[in-house]
Scaffold this motif. Sequence first.
Motif, PDB file in Angstrom:
ATOM      1  N   ILE A  37     -92.153  64.471  38.573  1.00 47.52           N
ATOM      2  CA  ILE A  37     -92.391  63.370  39.509  1.00 47.52           C
ATOM      3  C   ILE A  37     -92.093  63.902  40.895  1.00 47.52           C
ATOM      4  N   ARG A  38     -93.072  63.840  41.752  1.00 47.96           N
ATOM      5  CA  ARG A  38     -92.915  64.376  43.105  1.00 47.96           C
ATOM      6  C   ARG A  38     -92.328  63.309  44.014  1.00 47.96           C
ATOM      7  N   ASP A  39     -91.023  63.321  44.067  1.00 48.81           N
ATOM      8  CA  ASP A  39     -90.293  62.400  44.925  1.00 48.81           C
ATOM      9  C   ASP A  39     -89.063  63.141  45.435  1.00 48.81           C
ATOM     10  N   PRO A  40     -88.800  63.086  46.729  1.00 50.66           N
ATOM     11  CA  PRO A  40     -87.652  63.826  47.266  1.00 50.66           C
ATOM     12  C   PRO A  40     -86.318  63.450  46.614  1.00 50.66           C
ATOM     13  N   ALA A  41     -86.181  62.210  46.197  1.00 51.09           N
ATOM     14  CA  ALA A  41     -84.923  61.775  45.582  1.00 51.09           C
ATOM     15  C   ALA A  41     -84.748  62.337  44.173  1.00 51.09           C
ATOM     16  N   LEU A  42     -85.837  62.804  43.560  1.00 55.87           N
ATOM     17  CA  LEU A  42     -85.773  63.274  42.177  1.00 55.87           C
ATOM     18  C   LEU A  42     -85.887  64.796  42.039  1.00 55.87           C
ATOM     19  N   GLY A  69     -74.291  64.537  36.206  1.00 55.13           N
ATOM     20  CA  GLY A  69     -73.274  64.845  37.208  1.00 55.13           C
ATOM     21  C   GLY A  69     -72.996  63.719  38.172  1.00 55.13           C
ATOM     22  N   ALA A  70     -73.466  62.510  37.881  1.00 52.37           N
ATOM     23  CA  ALA A  70     -73.291  61.399  38.822  1.00 52.37           C
ATOM     24  C   ALA A  70     -71.829  61.017  39.007  1.00 52.37           C
ATOM     25  N   GLY A  71     -70.995  61.229  37.996  1.00 49.37           N
ATOM     26  CA  GLY A  71     -69.594  60.851  38.114  1.00 49.37           C
ATOM     27  C   GLY A  71     -68.727  61.908  38.765  1.00 49.37           C
ATOM     28  N   ILE A  72     -69.287  63.063  39.070  1.00 51.07           N
ATOM     29  CA  ILE A  72     -68.531  64.167  39.660  1.00 51.07           C
ATOM     30  C   ILE A  72     -68.791  64.185  41.159  1.00 51.07           C
ATOM     31  N   GLU A  73     -67.728  64.108  41.933  1.00 53.07           N
ATOM     32  CA  GLU A  73     -67.874  63.988  43.383  1.00 53.07           C
ATOM     33  C   GLU A  73     -68.511  65.205  44.033  1.00 53.07           C
ATOM     34  N   THR A  74     -68.378  66.382  43.419  1.00 53.44           N
ATOM     35  CA  THR A  74     -68.916  67.596  44.024  1.00 53.44           C
ATOM     36  C   THR A  74     -70.360  67.867  43.622  1.00 53.44           C
ATOM     37  N   ASP A  82     -78.242  55.204  43.682  1.00 48.31           N
ATOM     38  CA  ASP A  82     -79.152  54.115  44.042  1.00 48.31           C
ATOM     39  C   ASP A  82     -80.521  54.646  44.453  1.00 48.31           C
ATOM     40  N   GLU A  83     -80.538  55.755  45.187  1.00 52.64           N
ATOM     41  CA  GLU A  83     -81.810  56.363  45.599  1.00 52.64           C
ATOM     42  C   GLU A  83     -82.594  56.864  44.390  1.00 52.64           C
ATOM     43  N   ILE A  84     -81.902  57.450  43.427  1.00 59.45           N
ATOM     44  CA  ILE A  84     -82.549  57.986  42.232  1.00 59.45           C
ATOM     45  C   ILE A  84     -83.151  56.849  41.409  1.00 59.45           C
ATOM     46  N   VAL A  85     -82.397  55.777  41.213  1.00 54.27           N
ATOM     47  CA  VAL A  85     -82.896  54.635  40.440  1.00 54.27           C
ATOM     48  C   VAL A  85     -84.067  53.977  41.169  1.00 54.27           C
ATOM     49  N   LYS A  86     -83.970  53.879  42.489  1.00 57.13           N
ATOM     50  CA  LYS A  86     -85.067  53.300  43.284  1.00 57.13           C
ATOM     51  C   LYS A  86     -86.338  54.153  43.153  1.00 57.13           C
ATOM     52  N   ALA A  87     -86.187  55.481  43.153  1.00 52.84           N
ATOM     53  CA  ALA A  87     -87.336  56.376  42.997  1.00 52.84           C
ATOM     54  C   ALA A  87     -87.951  56.234  41.609  1.00 52.84           C
ATOM     55  N   LEU A  88     -87.112  56.111  40.582  1.00 55.04           N
ATOM     56  CA  LEU A  88     -87.647  55.919  39.225  1.00 55.04           C
ATOM     57  C   LEU A  88     -88.413  54.608  39.128  1.00 55.04           C
ATOM     58  N   PHE A 107     -98.764  47.157  22.894  1.00 59.64           N
ATOM     59  CA  PHE A 107     -98.597  47.097  24.345  1.00 59.64           C
ATOM     60  C   PHE A 107     -97.585  48.145  24.768  1.00 59.64           C
ATOM     61  N   THR A 108     -97.851  48.779  25.886  1.00 54.33           N
ATOM     62  CA  THR A 108     -96.847  49.653  26.475  1.00 54.33           C
ATOM     63  C   THR A 108     -96.046  48.781  27.433  1.00 54.33           C
ATOM     64  N   PRO A 109     -94.744  48.712  27.233  1.00 56.89           N
ATOM     65  CA  PRO A 109     -93.958  47.777  28.049  1.00 56.89           C
ATOM     66  C   PRO A 109     -93.851  48.204  29.509  1.00 56.89           C
ATOM     67  N   ASP A 110     -93.672  47.200  30.373  1.00 53.71           N
ATOM     68  CA  ASP A 110     -93.345  47.466  31.773  1.00 53.71           C
ATOM     69  C   ASP A 110     -91.947  48.060  31.797  1.00 53.71           C
ATOM     70  N   LEU A 111     -91.738  49.029  32.669  1.00 55.70           N
ATOM     71  CA  LEU A 111     -90.448  49.715  32.732  1.00 55.70           C
ATOM     72  C   LEU A 111     -89.679  49.296  33.974  1.00 55.70           C
ATOM     73  N   ARG A 112     -88.402  48.987  33.789  1.00 55.41           N
ATOM     74  CA  ARG A 112     -87.468  48.743  34.885  1.00 55.41           C
ATOM     75  C   ARG A 112     -86.291  49.674  34.655  1.00 55.41           C
ATOM     76  N   PHE A 113     -85.875  50.361  35.679  1.00 59.79           N
ATOM     77  CA  PHE A 113     -84.771  51.301  35.558  1.00 59.79           C
ATOM     78  C   PHE A 113     -83.527  50.722  36.212  1.00 59.79           C
ATOM     79  N   ARG A 114     -82.390  50.918  35.537  1.00 60.60           N
ATOM     80  CA  ARG A 114     -81.101  50.480  36.060  1.00 60.60           C
ATOM     81  C   ARG A 114     -80.084  51.576  35.796  1.00 60.60           C
TER      82      ARG A 114
END
Length: 158
Positions: A37-42, A69-74, A82-88, A107-114
């Motif tokens: 997926i070509r998105d700067p956040a991803l 690695g989301a829970g690791i501060e470094t 939030d940016e990653i979820v918004k990009a997805l 049916f292929t379901p609509d996808l919502r990411f959280r």
Amino acid sequence: MSNKKPKSTAGLVSQRQLRASEMIRHALVEVMRENEIRDPALVGVSVTVTEVRLSPDLKHATCFVEPLGAGIETSDTAGHIDEIVKALNAHAKFLRGALGRHIDMRFTPDLRFRHDESFAAAERLNRLLDDPRVRADSFVPPVEDDEDGAPDPTGSAA
């Protein structure tokens, strides 16, 4: 004829929903692995799909994700969840189309990411259990032994 109303099934998840959710989760992982997926956040971000919850009609899917690695501060993803979820969510239609080629459903379901908050909740609980005040409440003193090495059944020292 009976006048009894059917029991409410609110909050219960059917076996059909559970099977379809797992199938979608596995297929979504494959889709995300195969397609870039070509998105700067991803860029350079690895995302784990931890759970998929389907609506009873199987037309809407809520996908819970955790960036690696989301829970690791470094890590690179720290503070960008939030940016990653918004990009997805912005690319959900593309992912839905690719998902439709991987699954065999009417049916292929609509996808919502959280963002999956369960990892943060588990970490908070671990920190709480490691607190010295909490440990003092759960401390059990060792049982004293007699001279022959057997524990004293009365608990008193002779």
